[in-house]
Design an enzyme around this catalytic site. Structure first.
Site, PDB file in Angstrom:
ATOM      1  N   CYS A   1     -38.713 -18.064  54.060  1.00  0.00           N
ATOM      2  CA  CYS A   1     -39.063 -18.473  52.698  1.00  0.00           C
ATOM      3  C   CYS A   1     -37.787 -18.545  51.873  1.00  0.00           C
ATOM      4  O   CYS A   1     -36.845 -17.808  52.107  1.00  0.00           O
ATOM      5  CB  CYS A   1     -40.013 -17.444  52.082  1.00  0.00           C
ATOM      6  SG  CYS A   1     -40.675 -17.919  50.461  1.00  0.00           S
TER       7      CYS A   1
ATOM      8  N   CYS B   1     -50.105  -8.063  52.283  1.00  0.00           N
ATOM      9  CA  CYS B   1     -49.286  -8.936  51.440  1.00  0.00           C
ATOM     10  C   CYS B   1     -47.822  -8.547  51.498  1.00  0.00           C
ATOM     11  O   CYS B   1     -47.470  -7.386  51.304  1.00  0.00           O
ATOM     12  CB  CYS B   1     -49.709  -8.836  49.985  1.00  0.00           C
ATOM     13  SG  CYS B   1     -51.386  -9.278  49.694  1.00  0.00           S
TER      14      CYS B   1
HETATM   15  N1  SAH Z   1     -45.213 -17.776  48.326  1.00  0.00           N
HETATM   16  C1  SAH Z   1     -46.554 -17.671  47.844  1.00  0.00           C
HETATM   17  C2  SAH Z   1     -47.552 -17.180  48.852  1.00  0.00           C
HETATM   18  C3  SAH Z   1     -47.158 -16.021  49.755  1.00  0.00           C
HETATM   19  S1  SAH Z   1     -47.217 -14.388  49.176  1.00  0.00           S
HETATM   20  C4  SAH Z   1     -46.587 -16.804  46.606  1.00  0.00           C
HETATM   21  O1  SAH Z   1     -45.553 -16.252  46.246  1.00  0.00           O
HETATM   22  O2  SAH Z   1     -47.609 -16.736  45.954  1.00  0.00           O
HETATM   23  C5  SAH Z   1     -48.863 -13.911  48.876  1.00  0.00           C
HETATM   24  C6  SAH Z   1     -48.924 -12.834  47.794  1.00  0.00           C
HETATM   25  O3  SAH Z   1     -48.420 -11.565  48.251  1.00  0.00           O
HETATM   26  C7  SAH Z   1     -48.100 -13.209  46.573  1.00  0.00           C
HETATM   27  O4  SAH Z   1     -48.809 -12.942  45.409  1.00  0.00           O
HETATM   28  C8  SAH Z   1     -46.917 -12.283  46.729  1.00  0.00           C
HETATM   29  O5  SAH Z   1     -46.236 -12.111  45.531  1.00  0.00           O
HETATM   30  C9  SAH Z   1     -47.579 -11.033  47.256  1.00  0.00           C
HETATM   31  N2  SAH Z   1     -46.648 -10.064  47.819  1.00  0.00           N
HETATM   32  C10 SAH Z   1     -45.472 -10.308  48.413  1.00  0.00           C
HETATM   33  N3  SAH Z   1     -44.887  -9.162  48.798  1.00  0.00           N
HETATM   34  C11 SAH Z   1     -45.712  -8.170  48.460  1.00  0.00           C
HETATM   35  C12 SAH Z   1     -45.667  -6.743  48.615  1.00  0.00           C
HETATM   36  N4  SAH Z   1     -44.643  -6.148  49.203  1.00  0.00           N
HETATM   37  N5  SAH Z   1     -46.725  -6.036  48.147  1.00  0.00           N
HETATM   38  C13 SAH Z   1     -47.766  -6.661  47.569  1.00  0.00           C
HETATM   39  N6  SAH Z   1     -47.862  -7.977  47.401  1.00  0.00           N
HETATM   40  C14 SAH Z   1     -46.846  -8.729  47.822  1.00  0.00           C
END
Ligand code: SAH
Length: 342
Positions: free
Chosen positions: A111, A332
């Site tokens: 990404c 996530c």
């Molecule tokens: N790139 C897209 C989709 C992928 S992430 C986006 O940013 O929306 C899917 C979700 O998981 C997003 O809301 C992202 O911010 C969240 N996310 C990423 N890392 C995380 C973490 N360590 N803990 C909780 N949520 C997280």
């Protein structure tokens, strides 16, 4: 070689008519074999004339993904690691809910968004997935579990709006009645906040759901958590969301990962209420998932409930997201190109 999963029904119909001098319904028949029966061999498409099958076998593959590894969590969540034709890898997650099976698909190898709390950003960017590679993640899992997939979320590795055209084509195939036949209302695209694409998406005339990863209520904090904020700050993002709402009248979900001491105070909750004031929306609170080498921790349960209540009491509906797949690093922000590291 062409990949069947790269083609919308209209596109395959065109190819069949132009390159193979076939009638239109042959493409519909092929779609049924690919997406309903989920065959892996063109020769199994028994109502397609044998001579045509022989030609198709030479020109088309049915998918390119190779399952390298699958982990099952005690809650039933499954995480698949797939390698692609060029040897790069992505992960896909299956979640089982009472209402059905939900698949979380990846859209890129790595990404480019570099969110500070997300494992997917910690490795270099590889490339965009093709629409076929996106669609096949769903077909593959549905075939494996011999069950229908009822929901698709574009929340795996990658930023869907950074691979806009392939994601839109994938949505068409997923949504196609002769394809996977998953209703647009059961498809959710999540973005870190690429403003031009949010506006473009609003004009696609789709009934899909949009999720915005917000995670902060002021630019100082959001700049640090999500570098994309330096290109499109909170105000610009909110303007785009309001445009989206005007155009589609479809409720937006805001994702907000709660991080202890960073964005979890009552002041933050009030700032969030001000920001979302009057918007048709829902807030999804995600206890941040710790990642290897990461400094961010989730607040304790009381703090999270207080944050949720502060929003709800002020008229902004919010829920704390139920967690699945944590035990297998499938939650996530925990997906990455693990295969590469090891
Ligand atoms: N790139 C897209 C989709 C992928 S992430 C986006 O940013 O929306 C899917 C979700 O998981 C997003 O809301 C992202 O911010 C969240 N996310 C990423 N890392 C995380 C973490 N360590 N803990 C909780 N949520 C997280």
């Amino acid at each position: 070689m062409k990949n069947f999963f790269d083609y919308t029904l209209d596109e395959l119909t065109d190819v069949y008519i132009k390159d193979y001098e076939q009638k239109k319904y042959r493409a519909v028949q092929t779609f049924k074999w690919l997406y309903e029966d989920k065959v892996e061999d063109v020769y199994h498409m028994t109502d397609i004339p044998f001579a045509l099958r022989e030609r198709l076998v030479k020109d088309f593959q049915i998918g390119t993904l190779k399952e390298e590894e699958m982990k099952i969590s005690p809650d039933g969540t499954r995480k698949y690691l797939f390698t692609l034709a060029d040897g790069s890898a992505v992960e896909t997650v299956l979640m089982k809910y009472e209402f059905g099976n939900s698949v979380c698909v990846s859209t890129q190898v790595g990404c480019r968004m570099k969110c500070d709390f997300c494992a997917s950003s910690k490795l270099s960017f590889g490339r965009n997935l093709t629409s076929g590679e996106i669609v096949e993640q769903i077909v593959y899992i549905s075939r494996k579990i011999q069950d229908r997939i009822s929901n698709v979320v574009f929340m795996g590795i990658g930023e869907p709006f950074d691979n806009y055209d392939n994601v839109m084509r994938a949505i068409k195939i997923i949504n196609e009645p002769h394809g996977l036949n998953i209703g647009a209302r059961h498809i959710t695209v999540s973005t870190s906040g690429l403003v031009p694409q949010i506006v473009k998406f609003a004009n696609e005339g789709l009934q899909c759901n949009l999720s915005i990863s917000l995670h902060a209520t002021n630019d100082k904090v959001r700049d640090k958590l999500m570098p994309v904020n330096k290109a499109y700050n909170i105000e610009t993002l909110m303007q785009a969301c309001r445009k989206y709402l005007e155009k589609t009248n479809r409720r937006i979900t805001f994702e907000y990962a709660l991080i202890a001491g960073v964005n979890d105070s009552t002041k933050d909750a009030c700032a969030l209420v001000d920001l979302l004031n009057g918007m048709l929306c829902h807030v999804n609170l995600i206890p941040v998932n710790a990642i290897e080498g990461g400094e961010y921790r989730r607040p304790n349960q009381n703090v999270m409930m207080a944050f949720r209540d502060a929003l709800n009491n002020r008229g902004v509906t919010a829920t704390i997201r139920r967690e699945l797949g944590n035990e297998i690093d499938a939650a996530c922000g925990q997906l990455r190109r693990r295969y590469y590291e090891e």
